[in-house]
Each structure stands twice: as structure tokens, then as C-alpha cells.
Design a protein around this motif. Structure first.
Motif, PDB file in Angstrom:
ATOM      1  N   GLN A  31       5.645  31.468 -21.441  1.00 43.84           N
ATOM      2  CA  GLN A  31       6.352  31.786 -20.202  1.00 43.84           C
ATOM      3  C   GLN A  31       7.497  30.816 -19.957  1.00 43.84           C
ATOM      4  OE1 GLN A  31       3.420  31.916 -17.081  1.00 43.84           O
ATOM      5  NE2 GLN A  31       2.693  33.959 -17.620  1.00 43.84           N
ATOM      6  N   LEU A  62      -4.488  37.118 -10.633  1.00 41.70           N
ATOM      7  CA  LEU A  62      -4.521  38.109 -11.709  1.00 41.70           C
ATOM      8  C   LEU A  62      -5.705  39.052 -11.556  1.00 41.70           C
ATOM      9  CD1 LEU A  62      -3.617  35.916 -14.806  1.00 41.70           C
ATOM     10  CD2 LEU A  62      -2.167  37.605 -13.682  1.00 41.70           C
ATOM     11  N   TYR A  65      -5.247  42.476  -9.560  1.00 49.11           N
ATOM     12  CA  TYR A  65      -4.471  43.613 -10.039  1.00 49.11           C
ATOM     13  C   TYR A  65      -5.326  44.636 -10.775  1.00 49.11           C
ATOM     14  CZ  TYR A  65      -0.709  40.504  -8.845  1.00 49.11           C
ATOM     15  OH  TYR A  65       0.111  39.656  -8.157  1.00 49.11           O
ATOM     16  N   TYR A 104      11.275  37.875 -14.800  1.00 49.22           N
ATOM     17  CA  TYR A 104      10.094  38.404 -14.111  1.00 49.22           C
ATOM     18  C   TYR A 104       9.311  39.332 -15.039  1.00 49.22           C
ATOM     19  CZ  TYR A 104       7.553  39.741  -9.847  1.00 49.22           C
ATOM     20  OH  TYR A 104       6.585  39.930  -8.882  1.00 49.22           O
ATOM     21  N   HIS A 108       5.365  38.909 -16.952  1.00 51.59           N
ATOM     22  CA  HIS A 108       4.366  39.976 -17.009  1.00 51.59           C
ATOM     23  C   HIS A 108       4.034  40.326 -18.462  1.00 51.59           C
ATOM     24  CE1 HIS A 108       1.977  43.307 -15.626  1.00 51.59           C
ATOM     25  NE2 HIS A 108       2.695  44.171 -16.338  1.00 51.59           N
ATOM     26  N   GLY A 142       2.656  46.478 -13.656  1.00 56.35           N
ATOM     27  CA  GLY A 142       3.982  45.879 -13.580  1.00 56.35           C
ATOM     28  C   GLY A 142       4.849  46.533 -12.514  1.00 56.35           C
ATOM     29  N   LEU A 145       3.962  45.200  -9.250  1.00 63.87           N
ATOM     30  CA  LEU A 145       4.488  43.844  -9.103  1.00 63.87           C
ATOM     31  C   LEU A 145       5.996  43.825  -8.880  1.00 63.87           C
ATOM     32  CD1 LEU A 145       2.432  42.058 -11.882  1.00 63.87           C
ATOM     33  CD2 LEU A 145       2.500  41.396  -9.488  1.00 63.87           C
ATOM     34  N   VAL A 147       8.209  44.946 -11.419  1.00 57.43           N
ATOM     35  CA  VAL A 147       8.912  44.956 -12.710  1.00 57.43           C
ATOM     36  C   VAL A 147       9.582  46.318 -12.866  1.00 57.43           C
ATOM     37  CG1 VAL A 147       8.675  44.786 -15.219  1.00 57.43           C
ATOM     38  CG2 VAL A 147       7.273  43.344 -13.730  1.00 57.43           C
TER      39      VAL A 147
END
Length: 281
Positions: A31, A62, A65, A104, A108, A142, A145, A147
Motif C-alpha cells: 500500500q 474490514l 464490509y 484509493y 482496495h 469497492g 467504499l 472506488v
């Protein structure tokens, strides 16, 4: 809006597998290999002072989700986006934002790949049908979130190409160096642990963390970071992987994700009962 992850489907079975934690270091390094993520972590994260708390909060987030239901996922996603909205700054003479779409999406993507890697190293590799189902579910998460559809490939095959291409562009940076140093200097994870016990435990955890990190990073990227990997290391890792694979097979599948399912449901309940959330956090 993506439907909730159904019990028994690929994401339900693999995203919270207890063996995923063995790739925690690998995921964090990958990351922060992204320059925007590196700058944001450098400027806004307290991981060097208290990485244990950051790790627990990340795991708790996490879990929502996949195991917290669609409503819980939407609330947590909104909270995270609002939190990261303030993470801005300047790096290399250019302004950055933690909500930069490419960065971002990359964060993910590392979380999508980690459970697949964990099964490849320490379990049973996912079949083609499982990979397709898993990827469809994780791209749905995603979307929750934030994305964008265009920032991640449409299917697993294209995702693998995207992922390899991203890693091929990464190299050493200051944040990775600090992260690797922090592994050696991290304080004890709990106040109740006697001070005299922590130095030997710290040395052991540092060796274990760095070994797993070197073992599971993509080989070319590992070499660019200057992390050595020998034939002896590979043999040791192969033995460790066999042992982990064998012991993991002894655990009934529902129990492999039980901790994450429990944490996910607990966190949804805490967010619905703010008084309890404030008390515990």
C-alpha cells in the motif's frame, strides 16, 4: 448498490480466513509503495507510535464490509471517506489527497489480493469460478467504499494484469523504510504484558514479521527494496507453508472466519449504540 455478501460464497469463505493475517506486513508495504499513499501515511498516520491499535482498527473496519451486512458496510464506508477527506498535503512539490481515485483504488486492490495470496501460500488456491465470484463481490464492496468503476478492471484476469503493472512501477521510498524500521522498534501491544517479557518477544516478532514479508512480497519488488531472499529462506518458508496448510485444513471452514464474523457484527452493533462504542474505544 452491491448486494450483501451471502453466507458460504467466496468472499465469505476467504476474506476473513485467519491465515490472512500472515500477509498483514506484505499488504501494508504494498500500500505505501504507492507514492500518494506513502505521503498520506507519512503525514497523517500514527502507525510508528502505535501500530497495534492501527492494526486492530483496520481489522475491525474490514470485517464490517463482508460480515456486517449491507447497511453496516455503507455506514462504515461513509465514515472512512469522511475521515480520509482531511488527509491532504504536499509531496514532491505536488498536492495530494488520500481520496485520490488511483491511490484509493490501489489500497482496495491490495485488500482484494491478500486473501487470494494467503490461500495460494497457506491453503488451497481458489478455482477459476471462485476467483470470478470473489472478485465480483470485492468490486461490489469497492463501489460501496467509493472506488470508481473505471479505476479497477472488470474481471479477475484483467485485475491480475493491473496489479502486476502497478507493482512493476513501485520502488523504495521513505515511508517503506520507516515501516521496516518500526518492525524492530514497536512497543509492546498490551499494557498488561510485563516490560521484561517484551524485549525477547519483540525480537521474535520482528524476525517473524520480516521473514513473512520477504517471503510473500512479489519477488521483483522484494529485490528492488534490497531485501535478500536465499534458497535456504525458500526452503524454510516452504516448510512453514506446509505446516500452516496442514493445520489450517484441520480447522472446520466456518471456524476459519469466525473471529472476523464476530468482530463485524460487534462493530455494527457498537455503531448503532454510540454510548457503548465511546465506552469501549
Amino acid at each position: 448498490m452491491a448486494p450483501p455478501v451471502a453466507k458460504g460464497t467466496a468472499a465469505w469463505r476467504y476474506f476473513g480466513d485467519f491465515r490472512d493475517v500472515l500477509l498483514a506486513g506484505q499488504v501494508l508495504v504494498l500500500q505505501v509503495a504507492h507514492p500518494v499513499v506513502a505521503a498520506g501515511v507519512r503525514d497523517h498516520s500514527a502507525y510508528t507510535e502505535d501500530p497495534w491499535t492501527r492494526l486492530m482498527r483496520t481489522g475491525a473496519s474490514l470485517s464490517i464490509y463482508v460480515y456486517g451486512g449491507a447497511a453496516g458496510a455503507r455506514v462504515e464506508a461513509a465514515r472512512l471517506r469522511e475521515l480520509h477527506r482531511a488527509f491532504t498535503g504536499v509531496a514532491g512539490g505536488r498536492r495530494y489527497s488520500a481520496l485520490d481515485p488511483g491511490a484509493y483504488a490501489w489500497v482496495h486492490a491490495t485488500l482484494v489480493m491478500a486473501p487470494v495470496d494467503a490461500q495460494r501460500f497457506f491453503g488451497r488456491p481458489l478455482s477459476t469460478s471462485e476467483l470470478n465470484e470473489y472478485y465480483a463481490q470485492m468490486t461490489g464492496i469497492g463501489r460501496i467504499l467509493g472506488v470508481r468503476e473505471r479505476d479497477l478492471p472488470p474481471d479477475w484476469t484483467a485485475f491480475e494484469e493491473y496489479y502486476a503493472g502497478m507493482v512493476a512501477d513501485f520502488g523504495p521510498n521513505e515511508t517503506i523504510t520507516t515501516l521496516l524500521d518500526t518492525i524492530h522498534t514497536v512497543g509492546k501491544p498490551a499494557r498488561w504484558l510485563p516490560d521484561r517479557w517484551w524485549p525477547p518477544l519483540q525480537r521474535y516478532q520482528a524476525r517473524a514479521q520480516l521473514f513473512l514479508l520477504r517471503a510473500t512480497l512479489p519477488p521483483e519488488f522484494r529485490a528492488r527494496l534490497g531485501l535478500q531472499w536465499t534458497r535456504r529462506d525458500q526452503l524454510r518458508f516452504a516448510r512453514f507453508a506446509r505446516l500452516t496448510r496442514f493445520s489450517g485444513a484441520l480447522v472446520p471452514p466456518p471456524l476459519r472466519t469466525a473471529h472476523m464474523r464476530w468482530v463485524g457484527k460487534l462493530n455494527v452493533w457498537l455503531r448503532d449504540h454510540p454510548w457503548a462504542y465511546r465506552f469501549l474505544t
